[in-house]
Design an enzyme around this catalytic site. Structure first.
Site, PDB file in Angstrom:
ATOM      1  N   ASP A 295      -0.192   5.115   1.323  1.00 25.12           N
ATOM      2  CA  ASP A 295      -0.419   5.914   2.531  1.00 25.12           C
ATOM      3  C   ASP A 295      -0.506   5.021   3.762  1.00 25.12           C
ATOM      4  O   ASP A 295      -1.222   4.024   3.781  1.00 25.12           O
ATOM      5  CB  ASP A 295      -1.727   6.703   2.392  1.00 25.12           C
ATOM      6  CG  ASP A 295      -1.660   7.752   1.308  1.00 25.12           C
ATOM      7  OD1 ASP A 295      -1.378   8.912   1.625  1.00 25.12           O
ATOM      8  OD2 ASP A 295      -1.897   7.389   0.131  1.00 25.12           O
TER       9      ASP A 295
ATOM     10  N   ASP B  16       0.862  -1.170   0.000  1.00 25.96           N
ATOM     11  CA  ASP B  16       0.000   0.000   0.000  1.00 25.96           C
ATOM     12  C   ASP B  16       0.911   1.236   0.000  1.00 25.96           C
ATOM     13  O   ASP B  16       2.146   1.115   0.098  1.00 25.96           O
ATOM     14  CB  ASP B  16      -0.889  -0.051   1.244  1.00 25.96           C
ATOM     15  CG  ASP B  16      -1.829   1.127   1.356  1.00 25.96           C
ATOM     16  OD1 ASP B  16      -2.302   1.622   0.314  1.00 25.96           O
ATOM     17  OD2 ASP B  16      -2.080   1.574   2.486  1.00 25.96           O
TER      18      ASP B  16
ATOM     19  N   ASP C 274      -1.937  -1.142   5.812  1.00 27.90           N
ATOM     20  CA  ASP C 274      -2.222  -0.627   7.143  1.00 27.90           C
ATOM     21  C   ASP C 274      -3.697  -0.373   7.434  1.00 27.90           C
ATOM     22  O   ASP C 274      -4.068  -0.128   8.580  1.00 27.90           O
ATOM     23  CB  ASP C 274      -1.479   0.695   7.349  1.00 27.90           C
ATOM     24  CG  ASP C 274      -2.136   1.832   6.574  1.00 27.90           C
ATOM     25  OD1 ASP C 274      -2.205   1.742   5.328  1.00 27.90           O
ATOM     26  OD2 ASP C 274      -2.609   2.795   7.209  1.00 27.90           O
TER      27      ASP C 274
END
Length: 262
Positions: free
Chosen positions: A23, A21, A199
């Site tokens: 961000d 990922d 996340d």
């Protein structure tokens, strides 16, 4: 699930394909998507990782491909953007479908009109979706969800998913797990063990898919997750990616990796 750096390395013993990922995984989350700070070394370090893996590295993100290029302009990485609704691999880009683009534009107009006048709410149009960010106004989360639910009545092929102070509409059947599965069918990813690092809630589809492929899944930060392993923060992600690049047997340590660390 605890912070097991060494256990992750053990699980990545063979040839791996790494998906991350953006961000919250490669860069810290900011109050607004355009306010993130990208470390000067990041692009060079990712390019070195890609080289060490023979190209088997991709960013799988809710951001658009153009957006990622704006932050990592030095190299055209493989990117599954907009949760996989658009993809670039080996220099070839598959854009979002025209039908999804038309529906997404309509959703963006509806939501922009609804939140007009509240500068704390950011409506972010995407090629095949729209995200509504309310990090600057967390108390309006319920309002954002209600507005999204109302807007989606005009786009039955779309659904909403929540994240860290954001609610996003995307086409049904489009998610990070499907994006990773598609890339794993193609060289240089095919035949390797998939590793996915993320996340947020939108990464859980990717975790479930990679787990089903007997791959390695890593959650960054706290919170419940389907991931098998956990790292505490982005600094640990940098350490993991660097270590994996250095120990990759088929390529060894690339000169650019040494330069990226300096």
């Amino acid at each position: 699930m605890t912070n097991h750096f060494s256990a992750i390395l053990t699980a990545c013993a063979g040839p791996v394909a790494i998906f991350t990922d953006f961000d919250g995984t490669l860069v810290e989350i900011a109050p607004r998507p355009d306010a993130i700070e990208v470390p000067d070394f990041l692009a060079g370090r990712l390019e070195a990782l890609e080289t060490a893996l023979g190209g088997a590295f991709a960013i799988v993100t809710g951001r658009t491909i153009d957006n990622i290029d704006g932050f990592l302009s030095s190299h055209p990485f493989s990117v599954s953007g907009s949760h996989g609704a658009e993809q670039r691999h080996q220099g070839e880009t598959r854009p979002a479908s025209s039908g999804h683009a038309t529906a997404a534009a309509k959703l963006s107009r509806i939501l922009s009109d609804h939140f007009d006048g509240d500068e704390r709410i950011l409506v972010e149009p995407k090629p095949a979706g729209v995200a509504v960010h309310y990090r600057a106004a967390p108390e309006r989360g319920g309002d954002v969800q209600a507005a999204m639910d109302h807007a989606l009545k005009s786009a039955t092929d779309f659904h909403a998913i929540g994240g860290k102070k954001v609610i996003e509409a995307r086409p049904r059947g489009t998610d990070k797990g499907a994006a990773i599965a598609t890339l794993m069918q193609n060289p240089p990813f095919r035949g390797r063990t998939p590793v996915f690092i993320g996340d947020d809630v939108t990464d859980e589809d990717g975790f479930r898919t990679v787990n089903a492929m007997d791959g390695v899944t890593v959650k960054v930060g706290p919170g419940p997750s389907a991931a098998k392993f956990r790292l505490p923060d982005i600094a640990a992600v940098y350490d993991l990616l660097e270590t994996l690049a250095e120990r990759t047997p088929e390529h060894g340590e690339d000169t650019r990796l040494k330069e990226a660390r300096q």
